[in-house]
Design a protein around this motif. Structure first.
Motif, mmCIF file in Angstrom:
data_model
loop_
_atom_site.group_PDB
_atom_site.id
_atom_site.type_symbol
_atom_site.label_atom_id
_atom_site.label_comp_id
_atom_site.label_asym_id
_atom_site.label_seq_id
_atom_site.Cartn_x
_atom_site.Cartn_y
_atom_site.Cartn_z
ATOM 1 N N PRO A 43 0.814 -1.223 0.000
ATOM 2 C CA PRO A 43 0.000 0.000 0.000
ATOM 3 C C PRO A 43 0.846 1.272 0.000
ATOM 4 O O PRO A 43 0.484 2.266 -0.621
ATOM 5 C CB PRO A 43 -0.825 -0.116 1.287
ATOM 6 C CG PRO A 43 -0.846 -1.575 1.591
ATOM 7 C CD PRO A 43 0.475 -2.110 1.141
ATOM 8 N N TYR A 44 1.996 1.224 0.676
ATOM 9 C CA TYR A 44 2.839 2.409 0.760
ATOM 10 C C TYR A 44 3.585 2.654 -0.555
ATOM 11 O O TYR A 44 3.758 3.791 -0.976
ATOM 12 C CB TYR A 44 3.819 2.258 1.928
ATOM 13 C CG TYR A 44 3.119 2.073 3.251
ATOM 14 C CD1 TYR A 44 2.712 3.181 3.990
ATOM 15 C CD2 TYR A 44 2.850 0.806 3.751
ATOM 16 C CE1 TYR A 44 2.056 3.021 5.197
ATOM 17 C CE2 TYR A 44 2.196 0.633 4.961
ATOM 18 C CZ TYR A 44 1.795 1.744 5.683
ATOM 19 O OH TYR A 44 1.140 1.587 6.876
ATOM 20 N N GLN A 50 1.182 4.050 -2.933
ATOM 21 C CA GLN A 50 0.995 5.462 -2.605
ATOM 22 C C GLN A 50 2.116 6.303 -3.213
ATOM 23 O O GLN A 50 1.866 7.359 -3.807
ATOM 24 C CB GLN A 50 0.970 5.605 -1.073
ATOM 25 C CG GLN A 50 0.423 6.915 -0.565
ATOM 26 C CD GLN A 50 0.275 6.891 0.947
ATOM 27 O OE1 GLN A 50 1.182 6.501 1.670
ATOM 28 N NE2 GLN A 50 -0.878 7.303 1.436
#
Length: 487
Positions: free
Chosen positions: A226-227, A230
């Motif tokens: 997820p990071y 992002q």
């Protein structure tokens, strides 16, 4: 004989005075020729064909391969905090006195204190303090029974961190044995009987299961995908470089590389390299939809460095013609020590593939137009758009050879080359300043920090499009998107 009759009989008087207007014209013309260095020549050579290899859109699509560094750090303190939060209270229980259980042994295991972690040699070492309750069944002289005991041990593990292609954190945990804090024993018929051997064997038999359980827990609960997604979308977001010129920086990521994890300075760290292309776009803000996924991860020890973008300096032909006219129109050039003189009356500019065509209107010893051509280039030291190798167009040269060869032998073309300069550095400097501001160390969102710097500006190429002269200057540097606080 009378003089008039003599002159008249020879036809001299008639010829002399009847040709008076022509004679006056010759004299006046002679004085003009002396003052101007010769008769005026009219030139009208064939104009070079206007042609272009590049469109404005093609220039904007000129892409430069770059790598954006994304350092990823996981604090060991955060890892241990996460493990302590996940491992609480009773963590193991075996209540079987069933047939086939040769040891007649039951046990319950609790975590008795915080898990403690340390890093050495790129490995994570941690200790799990446990309290164990055990009950041992027995038979003495045909009489069966059981005795319970409590004791404490410290289990030790070693973990190596990695990341799978699907972005799951992958750990390889192995047991490093255990230490007795207090040893177990039971009383049978009032006699203290140590059972450390049985307990040791049972613990050793289950250490592999415990190690696997630790790895399963980390894999299920820690993911950096997820990071990274992002950061991927953050990189793809258009950045405004110049509001005045409506210039945007676009980065199109293509691949993701990652170095193996290292453990040092209290952190588990790795570097993600996002490969992609940068380009500069002029116009309205480009629309980019957020990506929903990222490519599979490629783990490598060699992540290339270097970020580069193309800064664009644009000079429309209309503006270039006005600037050139302000420099040359009304200016007089003389040749052959003043024998010939010309004055520039007009200047027009357009392109022919990689050459810039200069159409110059003249009056004086030459009246009409001539065409020169040169190669445009950007001078990084002066930040000026200039010309080199300026010379007469072939058709113009052919006409001048026949009518005004003195112009070919003069320094007119060289003077045009030396004085034909345009400032485009302001656009480049503004874009460069904005990029530096964009790359200054700053928190973009929680846990994500952007930083970087530009190291050099290198002229790339000058393009001629149907509407403008475009100087492309490559800015090189480093960019990092730092991700911290994953847990």
């Amino acid at each position: 004989m009378h003089l008039n009759k003599i002159l008249g009989s020879r036809g001299f008087l008639k010829t002399k005075w009847s040709g008076f207007p022509s004679a006056i014209g010759i004299v006046i013309g002679g004085f003009w020729m002396i003052s101007c260095g010769g008769s005026s020549v009219t030139t009208q050579p064939k104009a070079p064909v206007e042609a272009y290899k590049y469109t404005n859109m093609q220039i904007q699509n000129e892409k430069h391969r770059s790598v954006v560094q994304v350092p990823v750090e996981i604090s060991i303190a955060d890892v241990t905090k996460h493990l302590n939060a996940q491992v609480q209270g009773l963590i193991y229980e075996d209540n079987s006195f069933e047939d086939g259980n040769q040891d007649n042994f039951k046990a319950k295991v609790w975590k008795r204190g915080p898990i403690v972690a340390d890093a050495r040699d790129s490995l994570l070492f941690y200790t799990v303090p446990l309290k164990i309750w055990a009950e041992k069944g027995y038979k003495v002289l045909g009489i069966g029974g059981s005795q319970a005991t409590e004791f404490q041990i410290n289990l030790k593990f070693i973990t190596r961190f990695g990341v799978d292609a699907d972005w799951k954190v992958n750990t390889q945990t192995a047991s490093a044995g255990f230490d007795w804090v207090s040893k177990p024993s039971i009383k049978v018929a009032g006699v203290e009987v140590p059972i450390t051997g049985i307990v040791s064997r049972l613990i050793n038999e289950n250490l592999a299961k415990i190690s696997q359980a630790i790895d399963d827990n980390i894999r299920q609960n820690i993911s950096i995908k997820p990071y990274v997604l992002q950061a991927w979308n953050l990189i793809r977001e258009p950045r405004l470089l110049s509001e005045e010129y409506r210039t945007w920086l676009l980065i199109t990521p293509t691949d993701i590389l990652m170095s193996p994890f290292k453990i040092q300075n209290g952190k588990i760290s790795a570097t993600v390299g996002i490969k992609g292309f940068t380009q500069t776009y002029t116009g309205e803000k480009p629309v980019t939809k957020p990506a929903l996924n990222i490519p599979p991860l490629i783990v490598t020890n060699d992540i290339p460095q270097g970020f580069q973008i193309g800064l664009i300096g644009t000079l429309p032909y209309e503006e270039a013609s006005k600037l050139a006219a302000s420099q040359f129109v009304g200016k007089t050039f003389d040749f052959k020590e003043g024998k010939y003189k010309i004055e520039v009356t007009s200047v027009d500019i357009y392109g022919q593939n990689e050459k810039l065509i200069i159409k110059a209107g003249l009056k004086g010893s030459i009246s009409g137009v001539i065409y020169l051509k040169g190669t445009p280039f950007y001078d990084a030291s002066t930040k000026l758009l200039s010309l080199k190798n300026v010379d007469y167009d072939l058709n113009t040269r052919s006409v001048l050879v026949k009518t005004a060869n003195w112009l070919l032998q003069g320094r007119f073309a060289k003077q045009i080359e030396q004085q034909f300069v345009f400032p485009v550095g302001a656009q480049v400097e503004e874009a460069q300043k904005t990029i530096r501001q964009q790359l200054s160390s700053r928190k973009v969102i929680k846990g994500v920090n952007l930083s970087g710097h530009l190291e050099a500006l290198e002229p790339d190429q000058v393009y001629l499009t149907p509407s403008a002269i475009v100087a492309l200057i490559v800015a090189k540097g480093q960019v990092e998107v730092k991700i911290d606080g994953l847990l």
